[in-house]
Design a protein around this motif. Structure first.
Motif, PDB file in Angstrom:
ATOM      1  N   ILE A  42       1.021  -1.176   0.057  1.00  0.00           N
ATOM      2  CA  ILE A  42       0.072   0.148   0.069  1.00  0.00           C
ATOM      3  C   ILE A  42       0.848   1.408  -0.287  1.00  0.00           C
ATOM      4  CG2 ILE A  42      -1.529   1.447   1.407  1.00  0.00           C
ATOM      5  CD1 ILE A  42      -2.963  -1.392   2.243  1.00  0.00           C
ATOM      6  N   THR A  43       1.815   1.139   0.691  1.00  0.00           N
ATOM      7  CA  THR A  43       2.422   2.595   0.908  1.00  0.00           C
ATOM      8  C   THR A  43       3.465   2.773  -0.069  1.00  0.00           C
ATOM      9  OG1 THR A  43       4.314   1.348   2.155  1.00  0.00           O
ATOM     10  CG2 THR A  43       2.689   2.385   3.540  1.00  0.00           C
ATOM     11  N   LEU A  44       3.976   1.474  -0.725  1.00  0.00           N
ATOM     12  CA  LEU A  44       4.853   1.638  -2.104  1.00  0.00           C
ATOM     13  C   LEU A  44       3.944   2.233  -3.370  1.00  0.00           C
ATOM     14  CD1 LEU A  44       7.198  -1.367  -1.579  1.00  0.00           C
ATOM     15  CD2 LEU A  44       7.971   1.072  -1.659  1.00  0.00           C
ATOM     16  N   SER A  45       2.540   1.812  -3.294  1.00  0.00           N
ATOM     17  CA  SER A  45       1.791   2.415  -4.411  1.00  0.00           C
ATOM     18  C   SER A  45       1.885   3.825  -4.584  1.00  0.00           C
ATOM     19  CB  SER A  45       0.368   1.549  -4.301  1.00  0.00           C
ATOM     20  OG  SER A  45      -0.236   2.274  -3.002  1.00  0.00           O
ATOM     21  N   VAL A  46       1.968   4.390  -3.587  1.00  0.00           N
ATOM     22  CA  VAL A  46       2.078   5.842  -3.686  1.00  0.00           C
ATOM     23  C   VAL A  46       3.414   6.545  -3.623  1.00  0.00           C
ATOM     24  CG1 VAL A  46      -0.355   6.008  -2.986  1.00  0.00           C
ATOM     25  CG2 VAL A  46       1.377   6.293  -1.286  1.00  0.00           C
ATOM     26  N   LEU A  47       4.608   5.924  -3.631  1.00  0.00           N
ATOM     27  CA  LEU A  47       5.880   6.231  -3.256  1.00  0.00           C
ATOM     28  C   LEU A  47       6.522   6.081  -4.653  1.00  0.00           C
ATOM     29  CD1 LEU A  47       6.780   5.311  -0.137  1.00  0.00           C
ATOM     30  CD2 LEU A  47       6.550   7.771  -0.751  1.00  0.00           C
ATOM     31  N   GLN A  48       5.965   6.402  -5.852  1.00  0.00           N
ATOM     32  CA  GLN A  48       6.673   6.152  -7.284  1.00  0.00           C
ATOM     33  C   GLN A  48       6.854   7.307  -7.939  1.00  0.00           C
ATOM     34  OE1 GLN A  48       7.550   3.014  -7.748  1.00  0.00           O
ATOM     35  NE2 GLN A  48       6.667   2.171  -6.049  1.00  0.00           N
ATOM     36  N   GLU A  49       6.608   8.565  -7.340  1.00  0.00           N
ATOM     37  CA  GLU A  49       7.028   9.965  -7.883  1.00  0.00           C
ATOM     38  C   GLU A  49       7.827  10.692  -6.914  1.00  0.00           C
ATOM     39  OE1 GLU A  49       3.399  11.934  -9.062  1.00  0.00           O
ATOM     40  OE2 GLU A  49       2.603  10.079 -10.297  1.00  0.00           O
ATOM     41  N   GLU A  50       8.700  11.693  -7.603  1.00  0.00           N
ATOM     42  CA  GLU A  50       9.644  12.192  -6.848  1.00  0.00           C
ATOM     43  C   GLU A  50       8.913  13.288  -5.877  1.00  0.00           C
ATOM     44  OE1 GLU A  50      13.102  13.902  -9.328  1.00  0.00           O
ATOM     45  OE2 GLU A  50      11.611  13.216 -10.989  1.00  0.00           O
ATOM     46  N   GLU A  51       7.924  14.023  -6.366  1.00  0.00           N
ATOM     47  CA  GLU A  51       7.241  14.713  -5.334  1.00  0.00           C
ATOM     48  C   GLU A  51       6.698  13.842  -4.005  1.00  0.00           C
ATOM     49  OE1 GLU A  51       2.986  17.393  -5.118  1.00  0.00           O
ATOM     50  OE2 GLU A  51       3.974  17.125  -7.128  1.00  0.00           O
ATOM     51  N   ALA A  52       6.124  12.591  -4.259  1.00  0.00           N
ATOM     52  CA  ALA A  52       5.871  11.889  -3.107  1.00  0.00           C
ATOM     53  C   ALA A  52       6.947  11.527  -2.128  1.00  0.00           C
ATOM     54  CB  ALA A  52       4.973  10.869  -3.470  1.00  0.00           C
TER      55      ALA A  52
END
Length: 364
Positions: free
Chosen positions: A92-102
């Motif tokens: 779950i956490t990694l699903s939203v940590l795929q962009e530099e801003e995040a």
């Protein structure tokens, strides 16, 4: 304390005078103590609100769309069955940590969070290779996190370093790539190389070439070991990979000879009590060896592992140490000093930091 006396204390295992072992230990006091965290995963320490907001911004579908439901999914609690079960939250956490801003945001917010409990220095670990689902390069991923941490330091005064993790259950050739990245960013924010992931059936020795590269370039290393597998895992971490610290080391007590070796060579253990109970490295709080390790003289440090997934803070971990294992305020301060000494920072910087920390601790 005179300068001469201070230098003497920094050079040895510092033990505060036993003025009053019955002095009360409260959450308020622990929160105010200067602290250091050496084992904290970025992708396991996000805010639930941030996950939801980033999912909405990035158009990522989550298994729940409100804080309470999502929290239950990323916090398995003490009913968790194993390390593998515990690691499911990271999907779950990694699903939203795929962009530099995040990545920048997660790093920055972590510094803001730890500053609230007077953490002076933190080593943040993660594996850049797990953040490439949208095509980001390893350098871009690392730079985003480093920039977030640096901005956090400017705003909140908390110093930090990055530990790059190889992954046990991923082809060792990727560990080599991550080791090369670590070496390239030595003295540029990266302080060490690590090996994380599922421990059983994935021996550390399979990744020894990556560790050899790191050691040849005089970079620090640590390894998750003795958590989901026995002392043999710790043996490999030390003797095959040259680990300078051991992540967890929960089952070290099962091999007395190896325990003595770790003790004699002052190899620090990155203890994460709550996480160890949740992953079933230890069945009950009462069974955790942290008190034994301390009494035997091992250099132990207390850490959160994953602030979100384990639903904890460094303050909570020290309170657990007090409530379950009887650690007094003086012993807690001793552990804090051991933790600062175990940090992967240059000697002169560590000396200056210790000078300030000792003076601050003596006020309590």
């Amino acid at each position: 304390m005179t300068e001469e006396k201070l230098q003497q204390e920094i050079g040895k295992e510092y033990v505060f005078p036993k003025k009053d072992d019955n002095k009360p230990v409260t959450e308020e006091i622990i929160k105010k103590l200067p602290k250091v965290e050496l084992h904290c995963h970025l992708d396991g320490s996000m805010r639930v609100e941030t996950i939801l907001e980033e999912a909405e911004r990035q158009k990522v579908k989550l298994p729940a769309d409100n804080p309470d439901k999502l929290k239950k999914m990323v916090q398995p609690g003490f009913d968790c069955k194993s390390l593998v079960d515990y690691l499911k939250a990271f999907d779950i956490t990694l699903s939203v940590l795929q962009e530099e801003e995040a990545l920048y945001r997660a790093a920055y917010e972590l510094i803001e969070d730890v500053a609230k409990e007077n953490v002076k220095y933190i080593e943040v670990r993660y594996s850049p290779i797990l953040h490439q689902k949208k095509g980001l390069g390893l350098v871009d991923i690392l730079e985003a996190v480093l920039q977030g941490l640096k901005q956090g330091e400017r705003d909140f005064g908390v110093k930090s370093g990055v530990i790059i993790c190889g992954i046990r259950n991923i082809d060792p050739k990727y560990s080599m790539k991550l080791a090369e990245l670590s070496v390239a960013y030595k003295n540029k924010g990266v302080v060490a190389f690590d090996l994380a992931g599922a421990e059983e059936d994935y021996p550390a020795k399979e990744h020894r070439e990556a560790f050899q590269l790191v050691l040849k370039n005089n970079l620090n290393s640590t390894t998750h070991a003795g958590e989901a597998y026995g002392p043999e895992s710790i043996h490999q971490a030390i003797h095959y990979c040259g680990a300078h610290r051991i992540g967890h080391g929960t089952r070290l007590f099962e091999n007395g000879d190896l325990l003595n070796y770790v003790n004699d060579h002052r190899i620090p253990l990155e203890i994460c009590i709550s996480s160890n109970i949740q992953t079933k490295a230890v069945k009950r709080f009462e069974d955790h060896p942290v008190r034994l390790y301390y009494d035997l003289g091992l250099r132990i440090t207390l850490n959160t592992d994953n602030r979100l997934v384990s639903d904890t803070t460094l303050t909570k971990e020290f309170m657990i140490a007090h409530e379950y294992y009887g650690f007094t305020l003086e012993e807690i301060k001793d552990i804090i000093i051991q933790s600062f000494k175990s940090a992967f920072i240059p000697y002169r910087e560590k000396r200056d930091m210790l000078r300030k920390v000792i003076k601050e601790l003596e006020k309590f």
